[in-house]
Design a protein around this motif. Structure first.
Motif, PDB file in Angstrom:
ATOM      1  N   UNK A  43      35.956  36.892  38.050  1.00  0.00           N
ATOM      2  CA  UNK A  43      34.978  35.776  37.630  1.00  0.00           C
ATOM      3  C   UNK A  43      35.970  34.818  36.599  1.00  0.00           C
ATOM      4  N   UNK A  44      37.016  35.450  35.971  1.00  0.00           N
ATOM      5  CA  UNK A  44      37.704  34.430  34.948  1.00  0.00           C
ATOM      6  C   UNK A  44      38.874  33.445  36.120  1.00  0.00           C
ATOM      7  N   UNK A  45      38.983  33.802  37.264  1.00  0.00           N
ATOM      8  CA  UNK A  45      39.780  33.060  38.205  1.00  0.00           C
ATOM      9  C   UNK A  45      38.909  31.886  38.805  1.00  0.00           C
ATOM     10  N   UNK A  46      37.458  32.227  38.942  1.00  0.00           N
ATOM     11  CA  UNK A  46      36.625  31.136  39.428  1.00  0.00           C
ATOM     12  C   UNK A  46      36.645  29.827  38.503  1.00  0.00           C
ATOM     13  N   UNK A  47      36.472  28.762  39.334  1.00  0.00           N
ATOM     14  CA  UNK A  47      36.574  27.461  38.431  1.00  0.00           C
ATOM     15  C   UNK A  47      34.958  27.503  37.863  1.00  0.00           C
ATOM     16  N   UNK A  48      34.941  26.366  37.129  1.00  0.00           N
ATOM     17  CA  UNK A  48      33.487  26.024  36.528  1.00  0.00           C
ATOM     18  C   UNK A  48      32.865  24.881  37.318  1.00  0.00           C
ATOM     19  N   UNK A  49      31.723  24.497  37.175  1.00  0.00           N
ATOM     20  CA  UNK A  49      31.244  23.584  38.115  1.00  0.00           C
ATOM     21  C   UNK A  49      31.523  22.206  37.985  1.00  0.00           C
ATOM     22  N   UNK A  50      32.044  21.951  36.594  1.00  0.00           N
ATOM     23  CA  UNK A  50      32.584  20.438  36.411  1.00  0.00           C
ATOM     24  C   UNK A  50      33.959  20.343  37.295  1.00  0.00           C
ATOM     25  N   UNK A  51      34.851  21.755  37.229  1.00  0.00           N
ATOM     26  CA  UNK A  51      35.819  21.516  38.054  1.00  0.00           C
ATOM     27  C   UNK A  51      35.647  21.329  39.591  1.00  0.00           C
ATOM     28  N   UNK A  52      34.749  22.161  39.864  1.00  0.00           N
ATOM     29  CA  UNK A  52      34.198  22.303  41.408  1.00  0.00           C
ATOM     30  C   UNK A  52      34.079  20.763  41.958  1.00  0.00           C
ATOM     31  N   UNK A  53      33.279  20.019  41.182  1.00  0.00           N
ATOM     32  CA  UNK A  53      32.651  18.767  41.521  1.00  0.00           C
ATOM     33  C   UNK A  53      34.206  17.788  41.535  1.00  0.00           C
ATOM     34  N   UNK A  54      35.188  17.972  40.391  1.00  0.00           N
ATOM     35  CA  UNK A  54      36.414  17.140  40.388  1.00  0.00           C
ATOM     36  C   UNK A  54      37.185  17.380  41.360  1.00  0.00           C
ATOM     37  N   UNK A  55      37.283  18.938  41.846  1.00  0.00           N
ATOM     38  CA  UNK A  55      38.221  19.046  42.984  1.00  0.00           C
ATOM     39  C   UNK A  55      37.515  18.543  44.347  1.00  0.00           C
ATOM     40  N   UNK A  56      36.388  18.617  44.515  1.00  0.00           N
ATOM     41  CA  UNK A  56      35.618  18.111  45.716  1.00  0.00           C
ATOM     42  C   UNK A  56      35.813  16.359  45.821  1.00  0.00           C
ATOM     43  N   UNK A  57      35.893  15.750  44.629  1.00  0.00           N
ATOM     44  CA  UNK A  57      35.925  14.196  44.771  1.00  0.00           C
ATOM     45  C   UNK A  57      37.177  13.717  44.655  1.00  0.00           C
ATOM     46  N   UNK A  58      38.439  14.743  44.407  1.00  0.00           N
ATOM     47  CA  UNK A  58      39.753  14.162  44.158  1.00  0.00           C
ATOM     48  C   UNK A  58      40.545  14.562  45.448  1.00  0.00           C
ATOM     49  N   UNK A  59      42.081  14.051  45.465  1.00  0.00           N
ATOM     50  CA  UNK A  59      42.673  14.231  46.514  1.00  0.00           C
ATOM     51  C   UNK A  59      43.921  15.218  45.960  1.00  0.00           C
ATOM     52  N   UNK A  60      43.603  15.635  44.494  1.00  0.00           N
ATOM     53  CA  UNK A  60      44.825  16.275  43.996  1.00  0.00           C
ATOM     54  C   UNK A  60      44.945  17.702  44.594  1.00  0.00           C
ATOM     55  N   UNK A  61      46.231  18.252  44.105  1.00  0.00           N
ATOM     56  CA  UNK A  61      46.493  19.636  44.570  1.00  0.00           C
ATOM     57  C   UNK A  61      45.664  20.800  44.182  1.00  0.00           C
ATOM     58  N   UNK A  62      45.237  21.679  44.776  1.00  0.00           N
ATOM     59  CA  UNK A  62      44.515  22.576  44.459  1.00  0.00           C
ATOM     60  C   UNK A  62      45.147  23.951  44.123  1.00  0.00           C
ATOM     61  N   UNK A  63      44.752  24.851  43.332  1.00  0.00           N
ATOM     62  CA  UNK A  63      45.447  26.092  43.099  1.00  0.00           C
ATOM     63  C   UNK A  63      44.988  26.742  44.252  1.00  0.00           C
ATOM     64  N   UNK A  64      45.953  27.831  44.512  1.00  0.00           N
ATOM     65  CA  UNK A  64      45.708  28.856  45.891  1.00  0.00           C
ATOM     66  C   UNK A  64      44.720  29.832  45.356  1.00  0.00           C
ATOM     67  N   UNK A  65      43.820  30.063  46.225  1.00  0.00           N
ATOM     68  CA  UNK A  65      42.810  31.226  45.723  1.00  0.00           C
ATOM     69  C   UNK A  65      43.176  32.643  46.007  1.00  0.00           C
ATOM     70  N   UNK A  66      42.656  33.318  45.326  1.00  0.00           N
ATOM     71  CA  UNK A  66      43.004  34.750  45.404  1.00  0.00           C
ATOM     72  C   UNK A  66      41.904  35.612  46.233  1.00  0.00           C
ATOM     73  N   UNK A  67      42.201  36.854  46.484  1.00  0.00           N
ATOM     74  CA  UNK A  67      41.135  37.662  47.153  1.00  0.00           C
ATOM     75  C   UNK A  67      39.787  37.475  46.820  1.00  0.00           C
ATOM     76  N   UNK A  68      38.664  37.329  47.821  1.00  0.00           N
ATOM     77  CA  UNK A  68      37.395  37.179  47.290  1.00  0.00           C
ATOM     78  C   UNK A  68      36.818  38.431  46.781  1.00  0.00           C
ATOM     79  N   UNK A  69      35.588  38.489  46.297  1.00  0.00           N
ATOM     80  CA  UNK A  69      34.743  39.660  46.253  1.00  0.00           C
ATOM     81  C   UNK A  69      34.414  40.037  47.340  1.00  0.00           C
ATOM     82  N   UNK A  70      34.247  41.564  47.279  1.00  0.00           N
ATOM     83  CA  UNK A  70      33.685  42.383  48.551  1.00  0.00           C
ATOM     84  C   UNK A  70      34.767  42.282  49.516  1.00  0.00           C
ATOM     85  N   UNK A  71      36.037  41.992  49.358  1.00  0.00           N
ATOM     86  CA  UNK A  71      36.894  42.037  50.666  1.00  0.00           C
ATOM     87  C   UNK A  71      37.777  43.235  50.355  1.00  0.00           C
TER      88      UNK A  71
END
Length: 149
Positions: free
Chosen positions: A90-118
Motif C-alpha cells: 500500500x505504501x507504493x500506491x499513489x494517493x488519489x490527488x497524485x493519480x489525478x495529476x499523473x492522468x492530466x500531465x505528460x510527466x515521467x511516471x515511476x515504474x510500477x512494482x508487482x501487483x497484489x495477488x500476483x
C-alpha cells in the motif's frame, strides 16, 4: 479487494486506490478481473497486465475497440497508472490527488512494482490443477461418518 484487506482486514484509502486501479485496467481491457482467463497462463487480469508491461507489450492489454480510436498514448498512460494503483504494498500506491495529476500531465511516471495477488511462478497453472489426477497420490478415497449428539 486490496491484498491487505483480503489478508488482514486492514482497510484504508490505499485500499480504495487499489480498487480504482483494478477498475481502470478493467475499463481499458474490456475484461473483468474476476474470472479472467488467458490461454498462456493462469494469472488474473492484474497479473496479465503486469506480465505484458514487463514484456514491453503493454498495449496488448487494451481492447481492440479502444485502440481503434487512436488514443494509444492515453491508453498506455491509463494502464501505467492502473498498475501503479494495484501495487502489492500500500505504501507504493499513489494517493488519489497524485493519480489525478499523473492522468492530466505528460510527466515521467515511476515504474510500477508487482501487483497484489500476483504469483511469479505458475504453481496454480493447469498442470498443477486439482482436477488433474496425480498419479503419486495415496488419498483416493475420503470417508465421512456423521455422529449425532
Amino acid at each position: 479487494m486490496s491484498p491487505e484487506y483480503a489478508g488482514d482486514g486492514i482497510f484504508s484509502v490505499k485500499s480504495d486506490i487499489f480498487s480504482f486501479g483494478v477498475l481502470v485496467l478493467e475499463i481499458v481491457s474490456g475484461k473483468k478481473n474476476r474470472g479472467f482467463f488467458h490461454e498462456d497462463h493462469n494469472h488474473n487480469l492484474l497479473g496479465h497486465a503486469w506480465r505484458l508491461h514487463r514484456e514491453g507489450k503493454t498495449l496488448e492489454l487494451a481492447d481492440a475497440s479502444v485502440i481503434e480510436t487512436g488514443q494509444t498514448v492515453e491508453m498506455l498512460l491509463c494502464i501505467h497508472v492502473g498498475l501503479l494503483c494495484v501495487q502489492h504494498n500500500p505504501g507504493d500506491r499513489p494517493n488519489m490527488s497524485t493519480v489525478v495529476m499523473m492522468l492530466s500531465s505528460d510527466g515521467q511516471l515511476p515504474e510500477p512494482k508487482e501487483p497484489g495477488f500476483y504469483t511469479q511462478d505458475d504453481r496454480f497453472g493447469p498442470e498443477n490443477s486439482s482436477s488433474i489426477q496425480n498419479e503419486n497420490s495415496n488419498n483416493g478415497l475420503t470417508i465421512t461418518i456423521l455422529n449425532p449428539r
